[in-house]
Write a protein that holds these residues in place. Structure first.
Motif, PDB file in Angstrom:
ATOM      1  N   VAL A  50      29.342  29.723  24.117  1.00  0.00           N
ATOM      2  CA  VAL A  50      29.190  28.539  23.962  1.00  0.00           C
ATOM      3  C   VAL A  50      30.482  27.991  25.008  1.00  0.00           C
ATOM      4  N   VAL A  51      29.982  27.520  26.454  1.00  0.00           N
ATOM      5  CA  VAL A  51      30.627  27.503  27.719  1.00  0.00           C
ATOM      6  C   VAL A  51      30.714  25.928  27.839  1.00  0.00           C
ATOM      7  N   ASP A  52      31.235  25.108  28.452  1.00  0.00           N
ATOM      8  CA  ASP A  52      30.561  23.463  29.396  1.00  0.00           C
ATOM      9  C   ASP A  52      30.189  23.958  30.551  1.00  0.00           C
ATOM     10  N   ARG A  53      29.605  22.809  30.815  1.00  0.00           N
ATOM     11  CA  ARG A  53      29.149  23.698  32.380  1.00  0.00           C
ATOM     12  C   ARG A  53      29.876  23.784  33.601  1.00  0.00           C
ATOM     13  N   THR A  54      31.337  22.899  33.078  1.00  0.00           N
ATOM     14  CA  THR A  54      32.151  22.662  33.941  1.00  0.00           C
ATOM     15  C   THR A  54      33.364  23.314  33.344  1.00  0.00           C
ATOM     16  N   PHE A  55      34.076  24.568  34.176  1.00  0.00           N
ATOM     17  CA  PHE A  55      34.923  25.880  33.042  1.00  0.00           C
ATOM     18  C   PHE A  55      35.801  26.309  34.294  1.00  0.00           C
ATOM     19  N   SER A  56      37.033  26.277  33.520  1.00  0.00           N
ATOM     20  CA  SER A  56      37.968  26.584  35.328  1.00  0.00           C
ATOM     21  C   SER A  56      37.953  28.643  34.760  1.00  0.00           C
ATOM     22  N   ILE A  57      37.915  29.341  36.307  1.00  0.00           N
ATOM     23  CA  ILE A  57      38.497  30.932  36.117  1.00  0.00           C
ATOM     24  C   ILE A  57      39.542  30.942  37.241  1.00  0.00           C
ATOM     25  N   VAL A  58      40.558  31.668  36.951  1.00  0.00           N
ATOM     26  CA  VAL A  58      41.428  32.240  37.979  1.00  0.00           C
ATOM     27  C   VAL A  58      40.935  33.431  37.712  1.00  0.00           C
ATOM     28  N   ASP A  59      41.165  34.483  39.721  1.00  0.00           N
ATOM     29  CA  ASP A  59      40.691  36.205  39.265  1.00  0.00           C
ATOM     30  C   ASP A  59      42.564  35.565  39.836  1.00  0.00           C
ATOM     31  N   MET A  60      42.769  36.928  39.256  1.00  0.00           N
ATOM     32  CA  MET A  60      44.347  37.639  39.607  1.00  0.00           C
ATOM     33  C   MET A  60      43.991  38.413  40.093  1.00  0.00           C
ATOM     34  N   GLY A  61      45.176  38.479  41.431  1.00  0.00           N
ATOM     35  CA  GLY A  61      44.515  39.639  42.139  1.00  0.00           C
ATOM     36  C   GLY A  61      43.218  39.733  43.312  1.00  0.00           C
ATOM     37  N   SER A  62      42.509  38.604  43.594  1.00  0.00           N
ATOM     38  CA  SER A  62      41.364  39.082  43.860  1.00  0.00           C
ATOM     39  C   SER A  62      41.275  39.876  45.594  1.00  0.00           C
ATOM     40  N   GLY A  63      42.093  40.045  46.085  1.00  0.00           N
ATOM     41  CA  GLY A  63      41.974  40.719  46.958  1.00  0.00           C
ATOM     42  C   GLY A  63      40.933  40.159  48.000  1.00  0.00           C
ATOM     43  N   LYS A  64      39.837  41.181  48.449  1.00  0.00           N
ATOM     44  CA  LYS A  64      38.648  40.713  49.651  1.00  0.00           C
ATOM     45  C   LYS A  64      37.836  39.629  49.241  1.00  0.00           C
ATOM     46  N   GLY A  65      37.992  39.318  47.364  1.00  0.00           N
ATOM     47  CA  GLY A  65      37.379  38.524  46.995  1.00  0.00           C
ATOM     48  C   GLY A  65      35.166  38.487  46.793  1.00  0.00           C
ATOM     49  N   TYR A  66      35.496  40.370  46.673  1.00  0.00           N
ATOM     50  CA  TYR A  66      34.103  40.314  46.462  1.00  0.00           C
ATOM     51  C   TYR A  66      33.710  39.601  45.539  1.00  0.00           C
ATOM     52  N   LEU A  67      34.210  40.555  43.713  1.00  0.00           N
ATOM     53  CA  LEU A  67      33.664  39.534  43.305  1.00  0.00           C
ATOM     54  C   LEU A  67      33.839  38.044  42.744  1.00  0.00           C
ATOM     55  N   THR A  68      34.986  37.705  43.133  1.00  0.00           N
ATOM     56  CA  THR A  68      35.066  35.949  42.848  1.00  0.00           C
ATOM     57  C   THR A  68      34.371  35.964  43.631  1.00  0.00           C
ATOM     58  N   PHE A  69      33.805  35.527  44.829  1.00  0.00           N
ATOM     59  CA  PHE A  69      32.820  35.327  45.003  1.00  0.00           C
ATOM     60  C   PHE A  69      31.346  35.263  44.591  1.00  0.00           C
ATOM     61  N   ALA A  70      30.899  36.152  44.305  1.00  0.00           N
ATOM     62  CA  ALA A  70      29.308  37.029  43.618  1.00  0.00           C
ATOM     63  C   ALA A  70      29.635  35.381  42.702  1.00  0.00           C
ATOM     64  N   LEU A  71      30.260  35.850  41.133  1.00  0.00           N
ATOM     65  CA  LEU A  71      30.825  34.974  40.121  1.00  0.00           C
ATOM     66  C   LEU A  71      30.512  33.837  40.270  1.00  0.00           C
ATOM     67  N   TYR A  72      31.511  33.232  41.664  1.00  0.00           N
ATOM     68  CA  TYR A  72      31.026  31.944  41.629  1.00  0.00           C
ATOM     69  C   TYR A  72      29.810  31.264  42.396  1.00  0.00           C
ATOM     70  N   ASP A  73      29.078  32.039  43.205  1.00  0.00           N
ATOM     71  CA  ASP A  73      27.662  32.054  43.523  1.00  0.00           C
ATOM     72  C   ASP A  73      26.867  32.345  42.317  1.00  0.00           C
ATOM     73  N   TYR A  74      26.906  32.786  40.962  1.00  0.00           N
ATOM     74  CA  TYR A  74      26.380  32.884  40.430  1.00  0.00           C
ATOM     75  C   TYR A  74      25.824  32.479  39.169  1.00  0.00           C
ATOM     76  N   LEU A  75      27.058  31.824  38.619  1.00  0.00           N
ATOM     77  CA  LEU A  75      27.460  30.612  37.651  1.00  0.00           C
ATOM     78  C   LEU A  75      26.642  28.915  38.292  1.00  0.00           C
ATOM     79  N   SER A  76      26.803  29.049  39.790  1.00  0.00           N
ATOM     80  CA  SER A  76      26.882  27.672  40.138  1.00  0.00           C
ATOM     81  C   SER A  76      25.624  27.355  40.165  1.00  0.00           C
TER      82      SER A  76
END
Length: 148
Positions: A50-76
């Motif tokens: 169970v997660v709230d609709r709003t929550f925070s995520i930090v991607d440590m060592g995100s590099g080019k952001g492939y997974l960071t962008f995909a995660l944000y896109d998918y969740l939002s």
């Protein structure tokens, strides 16, 4: 996140995964599969907690952001959450590039900051991820997660 059933976002082109015709580049097939598998794993985890609709995520060592962008896109877009996602990356040029892409995509709650994993100050976070981190970076990220 599959291209066949989703309107894809410009970040996939900007990061070099898709060509100008919105097709996965042959050289990026493995990266595209990795992104989809990552989203599948995250989806499985989030569907069992169970997660709230709003929550925070930090991607440590995100590099080019492939997974960071995909995660944000998918969740939002797919899950209708309102995540606040921050990528932490030591290389200034990647931080600048990723922030420019995020702005171009209209990802208001996705940002990248330049910093060393050990020295980055984090506010309250709900989820910390660290994939593909080099050397001791994964251990450093785990320590940051525990600390925060």
């Amino acid at each position: 996140m599959n291209l066949n059933d989703d309107l894809y976002n410009v970040y996939l082109q900007e990061l070099g995964i898709l060509d100008s015709e919105w097709r996965v580049k042959p050289s990026m097939q493995d990266k595209y599969k990795q992104i989809n598998k990552y989203i599948e794993i995250v989806d499985g985890v989030l569907n069992n907690v169970v997660v709230d609709r709003t929550f925070s995520i930090v991607d440590m060592g995100s590099g080019k952001g492939y997974l960071t962008f995909a995660l944000y896109d998918y969740l939002s877009r797919k899950m209708a959450h309102k995540p606040i996602v921050k990528g932490v990356e030591i290389r200034k040029e990647l931080v600048e590039k990723c922030n420019a892409i995020s702005e171009k995509c209209g990802f208001d709650n996705l940002s990248f900051v330049q910093g060393n994993i050990n020295e980055t100050e984090l506010s309250t976070i709900d989820i910390l991820i660290a994939l593909h981190a080099c050397d001791t970076a994964t251990d450093d990220a785990i320590a940051q997660g525990i600390k925060n």
